[in-house]
Write a protein that holds these residues in place. Sequence first.
Motif, PDB file in Angstrom:
ATOM      1  N   GLU A   1       0.835  -1.188   0.000  1.00 43.41           N
ATOM      2  CA  GLU A   1       0.000   0.000   0.000  1.00 43.41           C
ATOM      3  C   GLU A   1       0.876   1.246   0.000  1.00 43.41           C
ATOM      4  N   PRO A   2       0.290   2.421  -0.347  1.00 48.58           N
ATOM      5  CA  PRO A   2       1.057   3.657  -0.252  1.00 48.58           C
ATOM      6  C   PRO A   2       1.629   3.847   1.145  1.00 48.58           C
ATOM      7  N   ILE A   3       2.825   4.376   1.192  1.00 48.25           N
ATOM      8  CA  ILE A   3       3.527   4.532   2.457  1.00 48.25           C
ATOM      9  C   ILE A   3       2.830   5.534   3.360  1.00 48.25           C
ATOM     10  N   ARG A   4       2.297   6.594   2.753  1.00 47.86           N
ATOM     11  CA  ARG A   4       1.802   7.689   3.577  1.00 47.86           C
ATOM     12  C   ARG A   4       0.524   7.317   4.318  1.00 47.86           C
ATOM     13  N   ARG A   5      -0.474   6.837   3.599  1.00 51.70           N
ATOM     14  CA  ARG A   5      -1.719   6.415   4.212  1.00 51.70           C
ATOM     15  C   ARG A   5      -2.327   5.296   3.393  1.00 51.70           C
ATOM     16  N   ARG A   6      -2.855   4.318   4.053  1.00 54.17           N
ATOM     17  CA  ARG A   6      -3.408   3.184   3.333  1.00 54.17           C
ATOM     18  C   ARG A   6      -4.718   3.571   2.668  1.00 54.17           C
ATOM     19  N   THR A   7      -4.937   3.065   1.458  1.00 54.11           N
ATOM     20  CA  THR A   7      -6.168   3.305   0.725  1.00 54.11           C
ATOM     21  C   THR A   7      -7.231   2.317   1.163  1.00 54.11           C
ATOM     22  N   VAL A   8      -8.431   2.813   1.377  1.00 53.82           N
ATOM     23  CA  VAL A   8      -9.520   1.965   1.828  1.00 53.82           C
ATOM     24  C   VAL A   8     -10.080   1.188   0.656  1.00 53.82           C
ATOM     25  N   GLY A   9     -10.423  -0.070   0.869  1.00 55.06           N
ATOM     26  CA  GLY A   9     -11.089  -0.851  -0.151  1.00 55.06           C
ATOM     27  C   GLY A   9     -10.216  -1.192  -1.326  1.00 55.06           C
ATOM     28  N   ASP A  10      -8.928  -1.454  -1.122  1.00 56.77           N
ATOM     29  CA  ASP A  10      -8.023  -1.724  -2.219  1.00 56.77           C
ATOM     30  C   ASP A  10      -7.954  -3.200  -2.590  1.00 56.77           C
ATOM     31  N   ASN A  11      -8.945  -3.988  -2.140  1.00 60.97           N
ATOM     32  CA  ASN A  11      -8.944  -5.381  -2.551  1.00 60.97           C
ATOM     33  C   ASN A  11      -9.424  -5.556  -3.985  1.00 60.97           C
ATOM     34  N   HIS A  12      -9.977  -4.455  -4.564  1.00 61.60           N
ATOM     35  CA  HIS A  12     -10.377  -4.448  -5.965  1.00 61.60           C
ATOM     36  C   HIS A  12     -11.309  -5.614  -6.280  1.00 61.60           C
ATOM     37  N   SER A  13     -12.391  -5.739  -5.534  1.00 58.13           N
ATOM     38  CA  SER A  13     -13.394  -6.735  -5.857  1.00 58.13           C
ATOM     39  C   SER A  13     -13.956  -6.442  -7.228  1.00 58.13           C
ATOM     40  N   THR A  14     -14.608  -7.425  -7.810  1.00 52.79           N
ATOM     41  CA  THR A  14     -15.126  -7.276  -9.170  1.00 52.79           C
ATOM     42  C   THR A  14     -16.090  -6.108  -9.268  1.00 52.79           C
ATOM     43  N   ASP A  15     -17.000  -6.005  -8.308  1.00 55.28           N
ATOM     44  CA  ASP A  15     -17.991  -4.924  -8.348  1.00 55.28           C
ATOM     45  C   ASP A  15     -17.327  -3.562  -8.190  1.00 55.28           C
ATOM     46  N   ASP A  16     -16.402  -3.469  -7.248  1.00 54.51           N
ATOM     47  CA  ASP A  16     -15.736  -2.189  -7.009  1.00 54.51           C
ATOM     48  C   ASP A  16     -14.885  -1.786  -8.211  1.00 54.51           C
ATOM     49  N   ALA A  17     -14.179  -2.724  -8.814  1.00 59.65           N
ATOM     50  CA  ALA A  17     -13.369  -2.424  -9.989  1.00 59.65           C
ATOM     51  C   ALA A  17     -14.242  -1.993 -11.161  1.00 59.65           C
ATOM     52  N   PHE A  18     -15.394  -2.646 -11.320  1.00 60.43           N
ATOM     53  CA  PHE A  18     -16.308  -2.277 -12.405  1.00 60.43           C
ATOM     54  C   PHE A  18     -16.847  -0.866 -12.197  1.00 60.43           C
TER      55      PHE A  18
ATOM     56  N   THR B   1      -8.327  15.305  -8.315  1.00 62.02           N
ATOM     57  CA  THR B   1      -7.782  15.415  -6.955  1.00 62.02           C
ATOM     58  C   THR B   1      -8.790  14.916  -5.935  1.00 62.02           C
ATOM     59  N   PHE B   2     -10.046  15.268  -6.143  1.00 64.13           N
ATOM     60  CA  PHE B   2     -11.115  14.816  -5.256  1.00 64.13           C
ATOM     61  C   PHE B   2     -11.152  13.293  -5.205  1.00 64.13           C
ATOM     62  N   ALA B   3     -11.127  12.657  -6.375  1.00 69.59           N
ATOM     63  CA  ALA B   3     -11.163  11.195  -6.413  1.00 69.59           C
ATOM     64  C   ALA B   3      -9.925  10.598  -5.760  1.00 69.59           C
ATOM     65  N   GLY B   4      -8.755  11.163  -6.048  1.00 74.34           N
ATOM     66  CA  GLY B   4      -7.517  10.617  -5.505  1.00 74.34           C
ATOM     67  C   GLY B   4      -7.455  10.668  -3.996  1.00 74.34           C
ATOM     68  N   VAL B   5      -7.897  11.779  -3.406  1.00 76.56           N
ATOM     69  CA  VAL B   5      -7.862  11.902  -1.949  1.00 76.56           C
ATOM     70  C   VAL B   5      -8.924  11.017  -1.303  1.00 76.56           C
ATOM     71  N   MET B   6     -10.109  10.975  -1.904  1.00 74.38           N
ATOM     72  CA  MET B   6     -11.188  10.179  -1.322  1.00 74.38           C
ATOM     73  C   MET B   6     -10.862   8.698  -1.316  1.00 74.38           C
ATOM     74  N   MET B   7     -10.029   8.226  -2.255  1.00 76.87           N
ATOM     75  CA  MET B   7      -9.660   6.809  -2.290  1.00 76.87           C
ATOM     76  C   MET B   7      -8.876   6.391  -1.046  1.00 76.87           C
ATOM     77  N   ARG B   8      -8.364   7.355  -0.279  1.00 71.51           N
ATOM     78  CA  ARG B   8      -7.682   7.011   0.968  1.00 71.51           C
ATOM     79  C   ARG B   8      -8.654   6.664   2.078  1.00 71.51           C
ATOM     80  N   HIS B   9      -9.929   7.023   1.903  1.00 72.02           N
ATOM     81  CA  HIS B   9     -10.880   6.897   2.999  1.00 72.02           C
ATOM     82  C   HIS B   9     -12.093   6.028   2.679  1.00 72.02           C
ATOM     83  N   ILE B  10     -12.400   5.833   1.412  1.00 75.05           N
ATOM     84  CA  ILE B  10     -13.537   5.000   1.030  1.00 75.05           C
ATOM     85  C   ILE B  10     -13.115   4.122  -0.138  1.00 75.05           C
TER      86      ILE B  10
END
Length: 512
Positions: A111-128, A229-238
């Motif tokens: 994961e990124p060193i600075r802060r872990r991204t939430v939901g990075d298991n990349h399930s099929t539904d989430d990736a779609f 930027t909005f999407a990139g930052v939000m990926m750290r939390h949701i």
Amino acid sequence: MTDAFWMILCLAGFWGLGCAISLLIVGPDLLSKPSRGVGFMVARAELIGLSWTLGIAATSYLQFIWSFAGGKLGRSCSVTLAVGGLLLGLLAMRRAQMSPALVSSQGNHAEPIRRRTVGDNHSTDDAFLTRVCSLIVIGLVAIAFVQTLLSPQKFWDERAYYGLKAIVLFQDRSIDSADLAHADFVQGHPRYPLLIPLAEQHIYALLGHVDDRLSKVIFPLMFSGMVFTFAGVMMRHIPCGTAWLGAVLLATTPVLMPDDYGFLTGQADAPVACFEGVALLYLWDWLTSARNGMASTSRSSVIFAAVYGAMVAFTKDEGISHGLIRTCAFGCAALFGIIVHRRIHQQESDARKQLSVRALIVAATALVVIPALILTPWFQHRRHLPMTGEMNYFGRLSISSLWHGMPTLKWSVPHLIERMFGEATMWGLQWWFVALTLVLFPMRTLRPAQLFLLITLSVDIAALLLAGMIAPITLEEHIGGSSHRFLMQLAPGALLFAIGQIWVREPSHNAA
């Protein structure tokens, strides 16, 4: 050389300069998120967004500093900035990619060193969902570019307050032009900040001639930068898909795009929404991270918030009040969080409590010092520009003026409520979204990050009402003609608040 070549060089310079600044502030962590399963654009969304917005802002500011120091604007200056920005960007990317920390992270698929991204298991539904929403965002950005370039500057404000200054800067090659100091020539706003005129002048200088159609390219760039930027930052939390769904909601907010006064026009309100929205986003990010015990690892968020906050004031005068309100709201929300945390975790060591207080002191200092350093040259320069009557709000502010202005609230408050909620089909549902989440999840507003946004939005709206109380022109003309544009500046923050209310989750021992 053709205009196409110069525009490509201009865009490359924007990207490179912004990329170099972003990597300088954060380091290689912006490149550490694996792209497998989501794609390069999604994995690098934050860097892409920061590169465009910071690149445009830094180009304008460096031109200002150069001219403030006595240098001449023009093609040589702009070519130096464009080529230098591109080279710096490529060098920063190369150094970041060769960083031992990044190589180790990529090799282990960490994961990124600075802060872990939430939901990075990349399930099929989430990736779609991520792919679908990112494609929608790309389509909306493309539409914004096409619509923007279909017409030259056409509204009064974009021509008289910004476009005209850009032409004067291009012709006179100095911010000290006598025309810019002539109150009648600049149509009543000689002290308006110069970020937009200097960005447009940069394009004119590269082209060698004025083309107010091509100069509008900076506005869809800001639009795309804000959304990415909005999407990139939000990926750290949701989860990734949910973050990009939020980006779609932001990109489809009608008051931002496709409203004629949003990112399709050459006025300052949409850029203020961009810079103010990103500043709020990073302070929200800091508070959310601090809530989870990671305050010491998010200093870059405070730096970004301070820099973007300074750029709000360098774009439009409302940025001064936005900055005061934003900083005070941040301090109040953070202090509230520390007090509540101490009461809940009285058994914890004093060291951890002191770390939270120390982190807040460092963050608050940065939010004051960095904008002060950036904006001091501009405020020193604007002292020599004439002040027109309608701009001197602080000069009119007094107990007497407020008392005599109280009757204006009978018109302005209902007008603002009607504009926010009754005209939602025209401007967007973001305020209904805010009201609904307040009713459904009232206790979540006690989280420091949410409280910060709520205080900021509430006081910003109160500031608009106060401006109507002391304005020297008729209330209907002043508030009625500007309220939708002022609310546009708050739209990204309103949407961020609603998303934080619904989707952002915290550890159970921290949940409000």
